[in-house]
Design an enzyme around this catalytic site. Structure first.
Site, PDB file in Angstrom:
ATOM      1  CG  ASP A 214      30.990  91.615  -2.791  1.00  0.00           C
ATOM      2  OD1 ASP A 214      30.108  91.401  -3.621  1.00  0.00           O
ATOM      3  OD2 ASP A 214      31.306  90.793  -1.892  1.00  0.00           O
ATOM      4  CB  ALA A 215      26.901  93.008   0.331  1.00  0.00           C
TER       5      ALA A 215
ATOM      6  CG  ASP B 129      17.087 101.965  -5.235  1.00  0.00           C
ATOM      7  OD1 ASP B 129      16.956 102.189  -4.015  1.00  0.00           O
ATOM      8  OD2 ASP B 129      16.767 100.891  -5.761  1.00  0.00           O
TER       9      ASP B 129
ATOM     10  CD  GLN C 244      24.016  97.398 -11.606  1.00  0.00           C
ATOM     11  OE1 GLN C 244      23.472  96.314 -11.516  1.00  0.00           O
ATOM     12  NE2 GLN C 244      24.029  98.261 -10.589  1.00  0.00           N
TER      13      GLN C 244
ATOM     14  CG  ASP D 291      16.776  97.093  -1.608  1.00  0.00           C
ATOM     15  OD1 ASP D 291      16.110  96.287  -2.286  1.00  0.00           O
ATOM     16  OD2 ASP D 291      16.764  98.322  -1.823  1.00  0.00           O
TER      17      ASP D 291
ATOM     18  CD  GLU E 102      24.603  99.467  -4.985  1.00  0.00           C
ATOM     19  OE1 GLU E 102      25.033  98.851  -5.975  1.00  0.00           O
ATOM     20  OE2 GLU E 102      23.548  99.174  -4.385  1.00  0.00           O
TER      21      GLU E 102
ATOM     22  CG  HIS F 100      11.703 100.388  -1.573  1.00  0.00           C
ATOM     23  ND1 HIS F 100      11.336 100.609  -2.891  1.00  0.00           N
ATOM     24  CD2 HIS F 100      13.003  99.974  -1.611  1.00  0.00           C
ATOM     25  CE1 HIS F 100      12.366 100.360  -3.679  1.00  0.00           C
ATOM     26  NE2 HIS F 100      13.385  99.985  -2.930  1.00  0.00           N
TER      27      HIS F 100
END
Length: 545
Positions: A382-383, A328, A274, A401, A348, A306
């Protein structure tokens, strides 16, 4: 003196004599098919550029892709019909079309970005201006691409007459293979190495060179002297425009990014997944993190988001915590404030975002260097795929998240299968916290996520947290402030079985590095969390994304 090779007048019958070529007919056919291959690749790159920019800048990728594809296919049919009038001037017509296509397609990305950056906030009659321009470019490019095939068919028949079926088969084979190469080159070569703007400009340059070389080199005897010089001058002019735009693309993109993301843009990088933009984060300025044009972290109130995601789920057992997304490092920061956390696994997809979270001074300071903690372990995956291979009953807490559920590309991460796999990795008394989008502006999406959790065997407690007091919505919901409703974030705290968990959160104000049990028992109202009523009866019991 009459030029024996000048084009015939309009209305005359098609060519009956083979073209006089500077090469053997077999070589000539190969060159025409090679040009078909290049032009098809360029046409698909233009199409993908429009889809990508529409998704990044306007949002709702399925709608924008559907608009671009349907308009282009429709326009290709119209362009193909219109090109019938140029069959007897196939060479000059094809050269003119490729020159114009290179200019329109090559400049489309930069034009869309400019209109969105500097006029996207005008509102009023121009509120849909970027969308109208998107449709306009889709229509224009589709018309020009559609006009290529009849003219190329006429040119290949000019070399050597053959049955129509064989000519169509050869032409379409080269066209489809070229489209395959263009479709693969865009995400794997042009986008990561050149970026969208420079990639589109380079594609236009290749397009005009291929088209002009075929006409002026192979079919030059079918053109008058005036037509040859006109096409040559037009091609050189288009190349000059594209080259000038490419030279200025860096300055243009920086100026456009400041117009879109604000004057404090520090980092703008295209990762393998991205586009990542960081604004602020130094000299006391709040840090904003944008992913593919969507505000993912708003520095003014990211702690509120958060804290609401993490602390209710960790008010029970929390020795092992799994964070899905959260590259992040901000969710990990909140997890590490709790005593008794032995291991935090972060899954992630974007390794580039994790690198920024480790190394960027603004983002690493905001996450308090969470990735330097030896308890934090990062996996790039990939989750959904990772959950399929994860051991059962391993985690006390799972925190989702993830990108906003309103983004089409992320819908698989809010599916019944995804939550079923998540339930499998939880311990019997484990908890799952899910950000489910804004409640006030997209209630149907929020309650659909709740229904999906119930279908996967969870009991849920819905709750919401208001956004910034200024009324400007931040966080992962790009459109949360698009209506007059108060901006907020909606969450679902879920647990396997029939008993719904109760959310609790530490209060706002000074935040110790490690929370105490007394902090965790603080009343819900102190953190401005509002519990919501149960699922509306109208919500589907078994939604399907």
């Amino acid at each position: 003196m009459i030029d024996p090779h000048a084009p015939v007048s309009p209305g005359a019958p098609p060519w009956t004599e083979p073209a006089r070529l500077p090469v053997e007919p077999g070589t000539g056919r190969f060159l025409v098919l090679a040009c078909v291959f290049v032009c098809a690749a360029c046409g698909l790159v233009y199409e993908l550029e429009l889809v990508a920019f529409a998704s990044y800048l306007i949002g709702d990728s399925v709608t924008q892709a559907s608009v671009v594809l349907s308009v282009m296919v429709f326009a290709m049919g119209i362009g193909s019909l219109a090109a019938k009038r140029l069959r007897w001037h196939a060479a000059v017509g094809f050269g003119a079309i490729e020159t114009l296509l290179a200019l329109v397609g090559g400049c489309s990305a930069m034009s869309l970005y400019a209109v969105f950056a500097w006029t996207g906030g005008w509102g009023g009659i121009w509120a849909d201006g970027p969308r109208c321009l998107l449709v306009g470019f889709s229509l224009a490019i589709g018309l020009l691409v559609g006009a290529e095939v009849p003219l190329l068919m006429e040119l290949i028949q000019r070399i050597r007459r053959q049955d129509a079926g064989g000519a169509v088969a050869d032409l379409f084979a080269a066209d489809y293979v070229g489209a395959l190469v263009g479709g693969l080159a865009f995400p794997f070569v042009l986008l990561p190495f050149l970026g969208q703007l420079t990639g589109a400009l380079l594609t236009g340059s290749v397009n005009v060179v291929a088209g002009s070389a075929l006409v002026l080199g192979l079919f030059r005897r079918d053109l008058t002297r005036r037509a040859r010089w006109t096409l040559l001058a037009a091609g050189l002019a288009v190349l000059g425009v594209l080259a000038s735009a490419a030279a200025l693309a860096g300055d243009f993109e920086r100026a456009a990014q400041r117009a879109v993301y604000g004057p404090d843009v520090r980092v703008a990088a295209q990762t393998d997944v991205q586009e990542v933009v960081l604004a602020g984060g130094t000299d006391g300025k709040p840090l904003d993190l944008f992913l593919d044009g969507r505000l993912r972290v708003g520095g003014r109130d990211e702690r509120r988001y958060h804290e609401a995601l993490v602390h209710p789920a960790l008010s029970g057992p929390h020795r092992r915590v799994l964070i899905l997304g959260g590259g992040d490092g901000l969710a990990a920061r909140e997890v590490l404030r709790h005593r008794g956390v032995a291991r935090v696994d972060v899954v992630e997809l974007d390794a580039g975002l994790v690198r920024l979270a480790r190394r960027d001074p603004g983002l690493s300071a905001l996450n308090t260097h969470a990735y330097d903690d030896p308890r934090v372990h990062v996996t790039t995956a990939d989750a959904l795929s990772w959950l399929r291979r994860a051991p059962a009953g391993r985690y006390d807490v799972v925190l989702a998240d993830l990108p906003d559920p309103g983004i089409t590309a992320s819908t698989k991460l809010y599916s019944e299968e995804f939550y079923g796999l998540t339930r499998r990795v939880l311990t019997p008394g484990g908890r799952l916290a899910v950000h489910a989008g804004p409640v006030t502006t997209r209630p149907r999406v929020f309650w659909t996520v709740a229904a999906t959790l119930r279908a996967a065997g969870f009991s849920t407690t819905p709750y919401r947290v208001p956004g910034h007091d200024s009324g400007f919505a931040t966080g992962p919901d790009r459109s949360a402030g698009s209506s007059g409703s108060p901006p907020d974030w909606g969450f679902l705290l879920a647990a396997p079985g029939p008993r719904a968990p109760l959310p609790r959160l530490a209060p706002s104000g000074p935040r110790p590095r490690t929370l105490t049990e007394r902090d965790l028992r603080t009343d819900v109202a102190a953190a401005r969390i509002t519990r919501l009523p149960g699922l509306p009866p109208s919500t589907l019991a078994h939604p399907r994304y």
